[in-house]
Motif scaffolding. Structure first.
Motif, mmCIF file in Angstrom:
data_model
loop_
_atom_site.group_PDB
_atom_site.id
_atom_site.type_symbol
_atom_site.label_atom_id
_atom_site.label_comp_id
_atom_site.label_asym_id
_atom_site.label_seq_id
_atom_site.Cartn_x
_atom_site.Cartn_y
_atom_site.Cartn_z
ATOM 1 N N HIS A 1 0.351 -0.997 -0.217
ATOM 2 C CA HIS A 1 -0.217 0.074 0.191
ATOM 3 C C HIS A 1 0.838 1.550 0.107
ATOM 4 C CE1 HIS A 1 -4.099 -2.369 0.867
ATOM 5 N NE2 HIS A 1 -3.304 -2.694 1.474
ATOM 6 N N GLU A 2 1.678 0.683 0.891
ATOM 7 C CA GLU A 2 2.405 2.235 1.134
ATOM 8 C C GLU A 2 3.433 2.755 -0.122
ATOM 9 O OE1 GLU A 2 1.552 0.245 4.780
ATOM 10 O OE2 GLU A 2 2.936 -0.076 2.925
ATOM 11 N N SER A 3 4.115 1.646 -0.239
ATOM 12 C CA SER A 3 4.828 2.129 -1.902
ATOM 13 C C SER A 3 4.074 2.730 -3.160
ATOM 14 C CB SER A 3 5.352 0.892 -2.636
ATOM 15 O OG SER A 3 6.633 0.155 -1.202
ATOM 16 N N ARG A 4 3.491 1.782 -3.240
ATOM 17 C CA ARG A 4 1.970 1.884 -4.377
ATOM 18 C C ARG A 4 1.751 3.468 -4.408
ATOM 19 N NH1 ARG A 4 -0.759 -2.402 -8.470
ATOM 20 N NH2 ARG A 4 1.618 -2.994 -8.238
ATOM 21 N N GLU A 5 1.065 4.390 -3.252
ATOM 22 C CA GLU A 5 0.994 5.383 -2.955
ATOM 23 C C GLU A 5 1.743 5.860 -3.525
ATOM 24 O OE1 GLU A 5 -0.257 9.026 -1.636
ATOM 25 O OE2 GLU A 5 2.147 7.862 -0.766
ATOM 26 N N ARG A 6 3.128 6.349 -2.773
ATOM 27 C CA ARG A 6 4.521 7.089 -2.742
ATOM 28 C C ARG A 6 4.981 7.157 -4.288
ATOM 29 N NH1 ARG A 6 7.927 3.664 -0.154
ATOM 30 N NH2 ARG A 6 6.461 4.602 1.935
ATOM 31 N N VAL A 7 5.037 5.642 -5.078
ATOM 32 C CA VAL A 7 5.584 5.897 -6.674
ATOM 33 C C VAL A 7 4.230 6.700 -7.612
ATOM 34 C CG1 VAL A 7 7.305 4.109 -6.037
ATOM 35 C CG2 VAL A 7 4.862 3.667 -7.056
ATOM 36 N N ALA A 8 3.100 6.702 -7.371
ATOM 37 C CA ALA A 8 2.130 7.291 -7.995
ATOM 38 C C ALA A 8 2.547 8.108 -7.752
ATOM 39 C CB ALA A 8 1.155 6.131 -7.589
ATOM 40 N N ARG A 9 2.170 8.624 -6.563
ATOM 41 C CA ARG A 9 2.327 10.062 -6.036
ATOM 42 C C ARG A 9 3.816 10.975 -6.866
ATOM 43 N NH1 ARG A 9 5.036 12.127 -2.184
ATOM 44 N NH2 ARG A 9 4.430 9.965 -0.710
ATOM 45 N N MET A 10 4.409 10.055 -6.706
ATOM 46 C CA MET A 10 5.854 10.968 -6.897
ATOM 47 C C MET A 10 5.983 11.435 -8.854
ATOM 48 S SD MET A 10 8.679 8.431 -5.107
ATOM 49 C CE MET A 10 10.177 8.620 -6.288
ATOM 50 N N ALA A 11 5.501 9.639 -9.646
ATOM 51 C CA ALA A 11 5.136 9.724 -11.027
ATOM 52 C C ALA A 11 4.287 11.517 -11.918
ATOM 53 C CB ALA A 11 4.482 8.857 -11.764
ATOM 54 N N ALA A 12 3.121 11.479 -11.024
ATOM 55 C CA ALA A 12 2.302 12.269 -11.371
ATOM 56 C C ALA A 12 2.978 13.487 -10.335
ATOM 57 C CB ALA A 12 1.208 12.327 -10.035
ATOM 58 N N GLU A 13 3.999 13.908 -9.803
ATOM 59 C CA GLU A 13 4.813 15.288 -9.356
ATOM 60 C C GLU A 13 5.685 15.374 -10.324
ATOM 61 O OE1 GLU A 13 5.666 14.125 -5.586
ATOM 62 O OE2 GLU A 13 4.365 14.678 -4.761
ATOM 63 N N ALA A 14 5.841 14.538 -11.259
ATOM 64 C CA ALA A 14 6.316 14.518 -12.576
ATOM 65 C C ALA A 14 6.322 15.310 -13.654
ATOM 66 C CB ALA A 14 7.656 13.703 -12.505
ATOM 67 N N PHE A 15 5.025 15.062 -13.224
ATOM 68 C CA PHE A 15 3.939 15.503 -15.129
ATOM 69 C C PHE A 15 3.873 16.831 -14.359
ATOM 70 C CE2 PHE A 15 2.952 10.856 -15.779
ATOM 71 C CZ PHE A 15 3.622 10.793 -17.083
ATOM 72 N N VAL A 16 3.591 17.211 -13.298
ATOM 73 C CA VAL A 16 3.237 18.640 -12.583
ATOM 74 C C VAL A 16 4.266 18.929 -12.963
ATOM 75 C CG1 VAL A 16 2.121 20.348 -11.210
ATOM 76 C CG2 VAL A 16 1.553 17.903 -10.741
ATOM 77 N N LEU A 17 5.158 18.633 -12.856
ATOM 78 C CA LEU A 17 6.979 19.831 -13.107
ATOM 79 C C LEU A 17 6.675 20.113 -14.932
ATOM 80 C CD1 LEU A 17 9.493 18.676 -10.860
ATOM 81 C CD2 LEU A 17 7.946 20.691 -10.494
ATOM 82 N N ALA A 18 6.726 18.737 -15.243
ATOM 83 C CA ALA A 18 6.827 19.354 -16.620
ATOM 84 C C ALA A 18 5.518 19.931 -17.954
ATOM 85 C CB ALA A 18 6.191 17.791 -16.957
ATOM 86 N N ALA A 19 4.789 20.285 -16.872
ATOM 87 C CA ALA A 19 3.718 20.671 -17.382
ATOM 88 C C ALA A 19 3.584 22.059 -17.091
ATOM 89 C CB ALA A 19 1.807 20.577 -16.290
#
Length: 345
Positions: free
Chosen positions: A301-319
């Motif tokens: 649960h912890e790993s999946r929440e963390r890596v998904a959020r990290m990926a989203a934050e990368a796209f937010v920066l790119a946007a």
């Protein structure tokens, strides 16, 4: 003035709801779910409209047509960023992305705790011969407990292949909790850095010859594909244990089976496979000295929440026109900035 919309596509399901939550909170991002049931033409058209692609990292969970290859890149002229679901990036051709001016981001470190705990758990279970004992109990053939005489992890020499986020955490757990000697083979780190991370840097063949347990924590690359072949297993000390929570294809499954059948290796713990999931008649699945799992070391649960959020934050920066962190090809940063500025122009 409102910034031009940055479209990010993903196929069918994200890693975790946290990805959706972060992405939908950004008004500059248009999040596009793509359904494979719509057919190849519509999937291809949807991806062609995207500036970002959130790509599954496990190669057998994503149809080959949607792996990030030169062929797919040729159909995605607007693509600026690809982010893998996790730390791995088996489905992404990084050199091809670099040539196309596309940033590649992985989520290295996001699942390090889960994978490290899984690897150490496998080491403990194998030393105590839990797989063999379980097989015998279910068959009703246990007569003497001494037939499953185990070993303790405390004080063992453990060899790690790779000392990144996961390897470093494994080294810490083993050193602090069990007093293990940690040796490492990592051609990208110098001896001083390895020492700072709690490990002694040694050559690959030396690591094989002195380690009671060898545990793989490296990515699958041209350099590591088939790294553990028959010769490598033969070079390991008699009775040693092999563990891999890294990627399938780093170890040769036929060679590993032979090393176990001959008794040269005493046991193996495998979370990753050449084909995932492996066929039910795979010899390693039936081997009494093998502890298996279906690539679930980082599935917490912890790993999946963390890596998904990290990926989203990368796209937010790119946007926002900013280079994301954890770039695997930072040399395309200037091209990204220039191409990002053309969106909506």
């Amino acid at each position: 003035m409102t910034k031009p919309i940055f479209r990010v596509g993903y196929i069918e399901r994200p890693m975790h709801q946290s990805f959706i939550d972060v992405m939908e909170a950004d008004p500059n991002i248009d999040l596009l779910r793509i359904d494979l049931a719509d057919g190849d033409d519509r999937v291809r058209a949807a991806l062609a409209s995207c500036h970002g692609y959130y790509a599954r990292a496990a190669r057998d969970e994503l149809p080959l047509a949607w792996h990030v290859t030169p062929a797919l890149l040729a159909t995605m002229p607007s693509l600026l960023v690809v982010a893998s679901y996790g730390a791995g990036y088996d489905t992404i051709d990084v050199p091809a992305c670099t040539e196309a001016g596309v940033i590649v981001v992985n989520q290295a470190g996001g699942n390090a705790e889960g994978v490290a705990e899984h690897a150490v758990g496998m080491m403990l279970g194998l030393l105590k011969r839990m797989p063999e004992a379980g097989v015998a109990m279910r068959a009703g053939t246990v007569v003497r407990r001494e037939a499953f005489l185990g070993r303790e992890l405390s004080g063992r020499t453990v060899g790690l292949i790779g000392l990144g986020h996961v390897g470093t955490r494994v080294a810490e757990i083993l050193r602090v909790a069990f007093g293990c000697r940690i040796v490492v083979h990592d051609p990208y780190l110098d001896a001083a850095t390895c020492q700072q991370r709690g490990a002694e840097k040694v050559a690959f063949n030396e690591l094989l010859s002195i380690s009671d347990i060898v545990s793989a924590h490296c990515p699958l690359t041209a350099e590591t594909r088939g790294l553990f072949d028959a010769g490598a297993f033969a070079a390991m000390r008699p009775g040693a244990i092999f563990v891999s929570t890294a990627r399938g294809s780093i170890h040769d499954e036929v060679a590993l089976t032979a090393a176990l059948d001959s008794g040269h290796l005493s046991a193996a713990g495998l979370d990753v496979w050449e084909r995932e999931p492996p066929p039910k008649d795979h010899p390693l699945l039936a081997h009494p000295a093998v502890l298996v799992s279906p690539h679930t070391a980082g599935v917490t649960h912890e790993s999946r929440e963390r890596v998904a959020r990290m990926a989203a934050e990368a796209f937010v920066l790119a946007a926002a026109g900013k280079p994301p962190v954890r770039m695997m090809n930072p040399e395309v940063t200037a091209a990204f900035v220039a191409r990002r500025a053309t969106i909506g122009a």
